[in-house]
Design an enzyme around this catalytic site. Sequence first.
Site, PDB file in Angstrom:
ATOM      1  N   LYS A 107     -14.934  60.557-104.373  1.00 30.65           N
ATOM      2  CA  LYS A 107     -16.187  60.173-103.723  1.00 30.65           C
ATOM      3  C   LYS A 107     -16.685  58.809-104.178  1.00 30.65           C
ATOM      4  CE  LYS A 107     -17.785  64.748-102.418  1.00 30.65           C
ATOM      5  NZ  LYS A 107     -16.836  65.610-103.174  1.00 30.65           N
TER       6      LYS A 107
HETATM    7  C1  LIG Z   1     -15.989  66.467-102.362  1.00 29.51           C
HETATM    8  C2  LIG Z   1     -14.684  66.877-102.931  1.00 29.51           C
HETATM    9  C3  LIG Z   1     -13.657  67.429-102.141  1.00 29.51           C
HETATM   10  C4  LIG Z   1     -13.843  67.714-100.667  1.00 29.51           C
HETATM   11  O1  LIG Z   1     -13.935  66.562 -99.912  1.00 29.51           O
HETATM   12  P1  LIG Z   1     -14.541  66.626 -98.425  1.00 29.51           P
HETATM   13  O2  LIG Z   1     -14.560  65.241 -97.942  1.00 29.51           O
HETATM   14  O3  LIG Z   1     -15.929  67.219 -98.570  1.00 29.51           O
HETATM   15  O4  LIG Z   1     -13.658  67.523 -97.642  1.00 29.51           O
HETATM   16  C5  LIG Z   1     -12.443  67.718-102.725  1.00 29.51           C
HETATM   17  N1  LIG Z   1     -12.245  67.522-104.042  1.00 29.51           N
HETATM   18  C6  LIG Z   1     -13.205  66.996-104.846  1.00 29.51           C
HETATM   19  C7  LIG Z   1     -12.918  66.823-106.279  1.00 29.51           C
HETATM   20  C8  LIG Z   1     -14.449  66.646-104.321  1.00 29.51           C
HETATM   21  O5  LIG Z   1     -15.392  66.155-105.134  1.00 29.51           O
END
Ligand SMILES: *Cc1c(COP(=O)(O)O)cnc(C)c1O
Length: 431
Positions: A107
């Site tokens: 993210k």
């Molecule tokens: C947010 C997150 C996900 C999922 O990603 P999306 O875009 O919401 O599908 C997967 N793994 C981790 C570690 C995350 O922080």
Amino acid sequence: MKYFSTNNKGLRYSFKEAVIKGLAPDEGLFFPESIPHLGNDFFSRLPNMSLSEIGYEVSKHFVGEDITDTVLKEITRDALNFETPLVEVEKEVYSLELFYGPTCAFKDVGARFMSRCLGAFAKQSKRKITILVATSGDTGSAVANGFLGVEGVDVIILYPKNKVSEIQEQQLTTMGKNITALEVNGTFDDCQALVKMAFVDEDLNKKMNLTSANSINIARLLPQSFYYFYAWGQLKDKEKEIVISVPSGNYGNLTGGLLAKQMGLPISVFIASANKNKVVPDYLASGKYEPRSSFSTISNAMDVGAPSNFARMMEMYQKEYKQVIRDIKGAWFSDQETKHAILDVYERTGYILDPHGAIGYLGLKKHLRSNSAIGIFLETAHPAKFKGTVEEVINVDVEIPTYLKECLEKEKQSVVIGKDYADLSAFLLRK
Ligand SMILES: *Cc1c(COP(=O)(O)O)cnc(C)c1O
């Protein structure tokens, strides 16, 4: 480039409007009116391009005139200043490691790009922007970190007192500079309700330029397409089919991949890999989309029962189910299977998966059992972020990377407030 709302194609918004608003006024998600096809020249240069160079060349098609070329180059250079290496775990099975950003999760890519775009808009208007964000843990720190030190932007994070993990709280409360953490005497739902009330408080909005920075912002989605291009560029053998497995919750990461494919990236299939929260794998199997409440799992960043990006995935395929299932295959796995994969991969190869990456790995392997292809799975978080679970499974210490360790040693700084809106508005007006 203009953007429409997934609820109404009649109205058009500029990139700047879409980024500042976050969500369209009719509560739809912003979606580009056309997706550019990147030419052969771009694809032939990819093996020699860095992530930030790719970011610049892709995003310039989407930002239009709202950000100048010079500023966009600065934004991509500054936002994407960490590695996203492609690591071979087994023969023809690669991990795309997306956890070298400041909060050790993918993210960071979206949050850092979005924050710098908003910073550029704040500079243009000379009016300070205040970001208000409620968090149950992870998102808040990625967003806040993204904005750390960005001029013209203040960030206020609301988190529920005693309801986030120790590492998460340290990450939220030790940044300083333009980031303030409010520790709310209440639950995550209270935090979210407070933020919503602030956005509709007319008096407050006259005095402050408030913006949200949630995960559905188009400026978080767009950069989540960059690393798919990068991964493809790094592959030596591009003769075979290539499939990519994405551990998913809100499906923003997978939607970024689909966007890359529509721009011309030759990926034959994406695998939507989920935990027990399998609303999308179920949709892919049955054609019926049935959002539901979420279950808790060990891959908790994917515990989502009503994925916010589903509307964008549908938009991408004009709701044509047959097309959707041609490009996307679903798979889901239990906590037991996740733990087993972490142990199995560690014992065979020495590679340490985190619980989210493990789901991606499992989805990929399931597909490769009946299809010959080169496979990539996204490793979305550093295993040390889920130290407890991972160490219990493999029985080996997982080292905390220095960039995570540093924040654990800093002093916590927060302001405690009650869950009444009067407390929040008093705090904001004092600022
Ligand atoms: C947010 C997150 C996900 C999922 O990603 P999306 O875009 O919401 O599908 C997967 N793994 C981790 C570690 C995350 O922080």
